[in-house]
Scaffold this motif. Structure first.
Motif, mmCIF file in Angstrom:
data_model
loop_
_atom_site.group_PDB
_atom_site.id
_atom_site.type_symbol
_atom_site.label_atom_id
_atom_site.label_comp_id
_atom_site.label_asym_id
_atom_site.label_seq_id
_atom_site.Cartn_x
_atom_site.Cartn_y
_atom_site.Cartn_z
ATOM 1 N N GLU A 1 -6.048 15.691 36.976
ATOM 2 C CA GLU A 1 -4.645 16.070 36.765
ATOM 3 C C GLU A 1 -4.375 17.502 37.213
ATOM 4 N N TYR A 2 -5.417 18.284 37.380
ATOM 5 C CA TYR A 2 -5.260 19.686 37.759
ATOM 6 C C TYR A 2 -5.589 19.864 39.238
ATOM 7 N N GLU A 3 -4.714 20.557 39.973
ATOM 8 C CA GLU A 3 -4.984 20.846 41.371
ATOM 9 C C GLU A 3 -6.035 21.940 41.512
ATOM 10 N N GLU A 4 -6.043 22.869 40.562
ATOM 11 C CA GLU A 4 -7.020 23.940 40.580
ATOM 12 C C GLU A 4 -7.889 23.821 39.335
ATOM 13 N N TRP A 5 -8.536 24.913 38.939
ATOM 14 C CA TRP A 5 -9.436 24.876 37.788
ATOM 15 C C TRP A 5 -8.668 24.525 36.515
ATOM 16 N N PRO A 6 -9.103 23.525 35.748
ATOM 17 C CA PRO A 6 -8.372 23.127 34.535
ATOM 18 C C PRO A 6 -8.275 24.270 33.524
ATOM 19 N N GLU A 7 -7.154 24.287 32.799
ATOM 20 C CA GLU A 7 -6.952 25.283 31.751
ATOM 21 C C GLU A 7 -7.450 24.782 30.397
ATOM 22 N N ALA A 8 -8.047 23.604 30.390
ATOM 23 C CA ALA A 8 -8.582 23.004 29.163
ATOM 24 C C ALA A 8 -9.662 22.011 29.579
ATOM 25 N N PHE A 9 -10.354 21.446 28.593
ATOM 26 C CA PHE A 9 -11.349 20.417 28.870
ATOM 27 C C PHE A 9 -11.372 19.437 27.714
ATOM 28 N N LEU A 10 -11.955 18.276 27.952
ATOM 29 C CA LEU A 10 -12.070 17.271 26.899
ATOM 30 C C LEU A 10 -13.430 17.378 26.227
ATOM 31 N N ALA A 11 -13.434 17.222 24.926
ATOM 32 C CA ALA A 11 -14.670 17.150 24.149
ATOM 33 C C ALA A 11 -14.674 15.830 23.399
ATOM 34 N N GLY A 12 -15.838 15.226 23.324
ATOM 35 C CA GLY A 12 -16.011 14.008 22.548
ATOM 36 C C GLY A 12 -16.990 14.263 21.418
ATOM 37 N N ALA A 13 -16.715 13.706 20.241
ATOM 38 C CA ALA A 13 -17.574 13.981 19.082
ATOM 39 C C ALA A 13 -17.683 12.747 18.204
ATOM 40 N N CYS B 1 -12.834 7.008 22.379
ATOM 41 C CA CYS B 1 -13.442 6.332 23.530
ATOM 42 C C CYS B 1 -14.638 5.529 23.023
ATOM 43 N N ALA B 2 -14.727 4.283 23.476
ATOM 44 C CA ALA B 2 -15.833 3.413 23.067
ATOM 45 C C ALA B 2 -16.991 3.594 24.026
ATOM 46 N N GLY B 3 -17.856 4.536 23.730
ATOM 47 C CA GLY B 3 -19.047 4.751 24.547
ATOM 48 C C GLY B 3 -18.881 5.883 25.543
ATOM 49 N N LEU B 4 -20.011 6.345 26.052
ATOM 50 C CA LEU B 4 -20.016 7.508 26.932
ATOM 51 C C LEU B 4 -19.405 7.204 28.288
ATOM 52 N N ASP B 5 -19.597 5.999 28.805
ATOM 53 C CA ASP B 5 -18.988 5.659 30.093
ATOM 54 C C ASP B 5 -17.478 5.851 30.046
ATOM 55 N N GLU B 6 -16.853 5.350 28.985
ATOM 56 C CA GLU B 6 -15.402 5.476 28.854
ATOM 57 C C GLU B 6 -14.990 6.943 28.702
ATOM 58 N N PHE B 7 -15.780 7.707 27.945
ATOM 59 C CA PHE B 7 -15.466 9.120 27.774
ATOM 60 C C PHE B 7 -15.569 9.873 29.101
ATOM 61 N N ILE B 8 -16.602 9.569 29.900
ATOM 62 C CA ILE B 8 -16.753 10.212 31.206
ATOM 63 C C ILE B 8 -15.566 9.878 32.103
ATOM 64 N N ARG B 9 -15.129 8.617 32.103
ATOM 65 C CA ARG B 9 -13.975 8.239 32.927
ATOM 66 C C ARG B 9 -12.729 9.001 32.499
ATOM 67 N N GLU B 10 -12.509 9.111 31.192
ATOM 68 C CA GLU B 10 -11.330 9.835 30.717
ATOM 69 C C GLU B 10 -11.414 11.313 31.081
ATOM 70 N N GLN B 11 -12.623 11.872 30.990
ATOM 71 C CA GLN B 11 -12.806 13.280 31.349
ATOM 72 C C GLN B 11 -12.518 13.492 32.834
ATOM 73 N N GLN B 12 -12.974 12.585 33.688
ATOM 74 C CA GLN B 12 -12.741 12.723 35.121
ATOM 75 C C GLN B 12 -11.264 12.580 35.451
ATOM 76 N N GLU B 13 -10.577 11.634 34.804
ATOM 77 C CA GLU B 13 -9.134 11.473 35.031
ATOM 78 C C GLU B 13 -8.375 12.706 34.554
ATOM 79 N N PHE B 14 -8.819 13.281 33.447
ATOM 80 C CA PHE B 14 -8.188 14.495 32.941
ATOM 81 C C PHE B 14 -8.342 15.641 33.938
ATOM 82 N N SER B 15 -9.539 15.813 34.489
ATOM 83 C CA SER B 15 -9.779 16.890 35.454
ATOM 84 C C SER B 15 -8.959 16.690 36.721
#
Length: 240
Positions: free
Chosen positions: A68-80, A52-66
């Motif tokens: 995808e789950y109707e309930e509490w996610p079984e995983a999370f995204l990390a950026g490094a 992801c190019a920058g934190l804004d893009e990473f936050i958007r991807e993290q929100q889209e990932f979350s």
């Protein structure tokens, strides 16, 4: 060693800062010296998901990932990403709603022969934690500065006072404890975390699975009533 204090991190409270999102939803920020982002993800068993190019893009991807789950996610995204600090390159890993820097086995592995530091918040009415590991050992950890644990809980006391934390009681009026924790982290790592650094970095992103629950063999019931009568029973899993 840098001379950072809480005043250097006043920017985190700006409503327009990207760190305001981290404080709102909860975050963990981990710094490990001499360990690459890909090695961090390998150790934790994460699945790479590109960059992801920058934190804004990473936050958007993290929100889209979350989403995808109707309930509490079984995983999370990390950026490094890798940045410069004391003694060379450091990996900075950031996640929202994750727990990388609070996993003892991971932090022990990341700090083997080196140093790793993390701080976190769960958002809302927050619990805020700080962890310093050295050579695979938890040296100092705290939620409240005056209530520390680890193999050397008092080793950072002088440094804590210099950044604005009070290891023996309440901080002075006007001290921002979270800003002071970021300053303490900088003193231990040499990494100055700025809004620009977080905003402009190229994040390697990975999907991190939830940490598996530890197996348990049974429970112990140990109760003493108001009359001093004690009930003590071991119950194994087959009896439940």
């Amino acid at each position: 060693m840098t001379s950072a204090t809480a005043a250097d991190y006043g920017w985190i409270r700006s409503s327009s800062s990207l760190f305001a999102y981290a404080l709102e939803v909860g975050y963990t920020l981990t710094l490990a010296r001499g360990v690459s982002p890909s090695e961090v993800f390998r150790i934790v068993g994460a699945e790479p998901r590109g960059e992801c190019a920058g934190l804004d893009e990473f936050i958007r991807e993290q929100q889209e990932f979350s989403d995808e789950y109707e309930e509490w996610p079984e995983a999370f995204l990390a950026g490094a990403f890798t940045t410069r600090g004391e003694g060379g390159g450091w990996t900075l890993a950031l996640e929202f709603g994750g727990d990388l820097g609070t996993r003892p086995r991971l932090m022990e592995a990341l700090s083997a022969g080196t140093r790793a530091v993390s701080h976190s918040s769960n958002g809302g009415k927050p619990m805020d934690f700080f962890h310093w590991y050295e050579d695979g050992e938890l040296r100092t950890t705290f939620e409240w500065p005056a209530d520390r644990a680890g193999s050397t809980p008092d080793e950072l006391n002088g440094m804590m006072r210099e950044v604005g934390l009070n290891p023996t009681g309440d901080e002075a009026p006007g001290i921002d404890r979270k800003a002071a924790v970021l300053a303490l982290t900088e003193r231990l790592t040499g990494v100055r975390v700025t809004e620009e650094l977080l905003a402009e970095a190229e994040y390697q992103v990975a999907e991190v699975p939830e940490e598996p629950a530890e197996e348990w063999a049974g429970i112990t019931v140990d109760i003493t009533d108001a009359h001093g009568e004690r009930t003590y029973v071991d119950v194994d899993r087959t009896q439940l």
